[in-house]
Design a protein around this motif. Structure first.
Motif, PDB file in Angstrom:
ATOM      1  N   ILE A 166     -10.282  -5.730   0.955  1.00 41.31           N
ATOM      2  CA  ILE A 166      -9.745  -7.002   1.429  1.00 41.31           C
ATOM      3  C   ILE A 166      -8.330  -6.758   1.948  1.00 41.31           C
ATOM      4  O   ILE A 166      -7.488  -6.226   1.227  1.00 41.31           O
ATOM      5  N   ASN A 167      -8.091  -7.142   3.184  1.00 37.44           N
ATOM      6  CA  ASN A 167      -6.766  -6.935   3.767  1.00 37.44           C
ATOM      7  C   ASN A 167      -5.845  -8.105   3.442  1.00 37.44           C
ATOM      8  O   ASN A 167      -5.457  -8.877   4.307  1.00 37.44           O
ATOM      9  N   ASN A 168      -5.484  -8.199   2.168  1.00 37.14           N
ATOM     10  CA  ASN A 168      -4.511  -9.218   1.742  1.00 37.14           C
ATOM     11  C   ASN A 168      -3.142  -8.867   2.280  1.00 37.14           C
ATOM     12  O   ASN A 168      -2.504  -9.648   2.950  1.00 37.14           O
ATOM     13  N   THR A 169      -2.712  -7.640   1.953  1.00 34.32           N
ATOM     14  CA  THR A 169      -1.489  -7.100   2.540  1.00 34.32           C
ATOM     15  C   THR A 169      -1.856  -5.709   3.061  1.00 34.32           C
ATOM     16  O   THR A 169      -2.744  -5.050   2.510  1.00 34.32           O
ATOM     17  N   VAL A 170      -1.154  -5.284   4.105  1.00 32.45           N
ATOM     18  CA  VAL A 170      -1.429  -3.966   4.683  1.00 32.45           C
ATOM     19  C   VAL A 170      -1.216  -2.901   3.611  1.00 32.45           C
ATOM     20  O   VAL A 170      -2.017  -1.971   3.473  1.00 32.45           O
ATOM     21  N   GLU A 171      -0.159  -3.045   2.822  1.00 33.10           N
ATOM     22  CA  GLU A 171       0.173  -2.057   1.798  1.00 33.10           C
ATOM     23  C   GLU A 171      -0.987  -1.862   0.810  1.00 33.10           C
ATOM     24  O   GLU A 171      -1.353  -0.740   0.485  1.00 33.10           O
ATOM     25  N   GLN A 172      -1.539  -2.997   0.346  1.00 31.00           N
ATOM     26  CA  GLN A 172      -2.643  -2.911  -0.622  1.00 31.00           C
ATOM     27  C   GLN A 172      -3.892  -2.312   0.034  1.00 31.00           C
ATOM     28  O   GLN A 172      -4.565  -1.466  -0.550  1.00 31.00           O
ATOM     29  N   ALA A 173      -4.181  -2.734   1.257  1.00 30.01           N
ATOM     30  CA  ALA A 173      -5.377  -2.236   1.941  1.00 30.01           C
ATOM     31  C   ALA A 173      -5.269  -0.733   2.189  1.00 30.01           C
ATOM     32  O   ALA A 173      -6.232   0.013   1.990  1.00 30.01           O
ATOM     33  N   VAL A 174      -4.089  -0.281   2.590  1.00 32.07           N
ATOM     34  CA  VAL A 174      -3.868   1.153   2.835  1.00 32.07           C
ATOM     35  C   VAL A 174      -4.037   1.926   1.530  1.00 32.07           C
ATOM     36  O   VAL A 174      -4.688   2.978   1.485  1.00 32.07           O
ATOM     37  N   SER A 175      -3.486   1.386   0.462  1.00 33.09           N
ATOM     38  CA  SER A 175      -3.610   2.035  -0.847  1.00 33.09           C
ATOM     39  C   SER A 175      -5.072   2.119  -1.268  1.00 33.09           C
ATOM     40  O   SER A 175      -5.522   3.146  -1.797  1.00 33.09           O
ATOM     41  N   ASP A 176      -5.846   1.067  -1.008  1.00 35.59           N
ATOM     42  CA  ASP A 176      -7.282   1.082  -1.340  1.00 35.59           C
ATOM     43  C   ASP A 176      -8.022   2.147  -0.514  1.00 35.59           C
ATOM     44  O   ASP A 176      -8.850   2.886  -1.044  1.00 35.59           O
ATOM     45  N   VAL A 177      -7.722   2.211   0.778  1.00 33.68           N
ATOM     46  CA  VAL A 177      -8.410   3.191   1.634  1.00 33.68           C
ATOM     47  C   VAL A 177      -8.074   4.611   1.179  1.00 33.68           C
ATOM     48  O   VAL A 177      -8.954   5.473   1.076  1.00 33.68           O
ATOM     49  N   LEU A 178      -6.807   4.852   0.870  1.00 33.36           N
ATOM     50  CA  LEU A 178      -6.410   6.189   0.402  1.00 33.36           C
ATOM     51  C   LEU A 178      -7.085   6.518  -0.929  1.00 33.36           C
ATOM     52  O   LEU A 178      -7.518   7.651  -1.152  1.00 33.36           O
ATOM     53  N   ALA A 179      -7.197   5.523  -1.816  1.00 30.80           N
ATOM     54  CA  ALA A 179      -7.851   5.746  -3.113  1.00 30.80           C
ATOM     55  C   ALA A 179      -9.324   6.078  -2.903  1.00 30.80           C
ATOM     56  O   ALA A 179      -9.871   6.971  -3.547  1.00 30.80           O
TER      57      ALA A 179
END
Lengths: 194, 194
Positions: A166-179
């Motif tokens: 879920i792209n709530n914030t770019v920071e969180q979405a990027v962190s999820d993709v990297l994880a």
């Protein structure tokens, strides 16, 4: 740990922020750039092999028939596709690949490369996607409405993908993709114990 | 994003560093502590409900029959088990659980909770595990040999787990476990779109 690189596909409806997320992921992790092939004519300033691989319709058709694309589609009378060869070279060299592909194309990748890990980037809500598309202010209302109709359909396809971020914030979405990329490298099917 | 918490199991051979990795994961992420049940007598300073749930053999047996344990086993004539109820309460409250369980117990969890995500912590090599077990200097050679024989067998079971994390450095292993936990929360089967 994986001998071969892992193929990741990032998809999601128009306006959800795929490009921004991918750009930020690249800032954390050097990743191969896929250059699309197209049959449309180059625009001013566009270079062959840099912005696109420009090719004749017949060349495109032959390549498609030989399975040379991970996905391809026609938009407004022009063909676009993701050439498979450069991606496969990168994977063979042991490097992961993350491709940004439209939803319909991402569905095709599943058939051609069933081992691909597919991530669907979703808006926090449909209303939020609406706000983002309208907020751009660059499109006609009919265009926005068509995109929203497409997005509504595409969101129903999300459960067919491996992950939903879920792209709530770019920071969180990027962190999820990297994880997801880090975790997938630890999948037991990809790890050989010494 | 997940409504219910996710059950993670961390396992691996004796001496691989499960405890150290789990402790560091907890430093990054507050996680529920599971207290094992046992039929052995409390040692000096051990408190019921803190170090263990001490219980009579008959009580343990009945609880096991009712499916009250996620896994249980007998060692040196005493029974040990992971009570299911506190874990299920935590999951129902929407919080993830990470249990440290011996390999045989972790195999049992798969039957009782097939949705559990199971992580196998492996040494960089068998020789390294040997060095670590001998390096502790606390065990008799026969005990070390027995552990190594068990470890050799357990390592052949690693591919049956969902993930294999190689404990090259504690920092890397902790980062992998945290990535797996974050990625699993994005599994499409666990995400409901609004």
């Amino acid at each position: 740990m994986s001998e071969k690189g892992i193929l990741f596909v990032l998809t999601g409806p128009s306006g959800v922020g795929k490009g921004t997320v991918l750009k930020e992921v690249r800032a954390h992790k050097p990743l191969f750039y896929s250059i699309s092939a197209t049959t449309r004519a180059p625009r001013a300033g566009e270079q062959d092999g840099v912005h696109y691989h420009f090719m004749a319709r017949e060349t495109f058709r032959q390549l498609a028939e030989q399975g040379g694309f991970l996905e391809h589609a026609e938009f407004s009378g022009n063909c676009y596709g993701t050439p498979a060869a450069p991606v496969d070279e990168e994977l063979q060299a042991g490097r992961d690949v993350l491709l940004e592909i439209e939803v319909q194309g991402a569905m095709q990748v599943k058939d051609i490369r069933p081992e691909a890990v597919r991530i669907f980037l979703a808006p926090p809500s449909f209303e939020e996607l609406e706000r983002r598309l309208i907020g751009r202010g660059t499109e006609e209302p009919e265009v926005i409405q068509r995109r929203l109709d497409t997005a509504k359909h595409e969101l129903t396809l999300a459960p067919e993908f491996d992950y939903i971020v879920i792209n709530n914030t770019v920071e969180q979405a990027v962190s999820d993709v990297l994880a997801i990329m880090q975790a997938e490298a630890c999948r037991s099917s990809r790890v050989t114990l010494k």
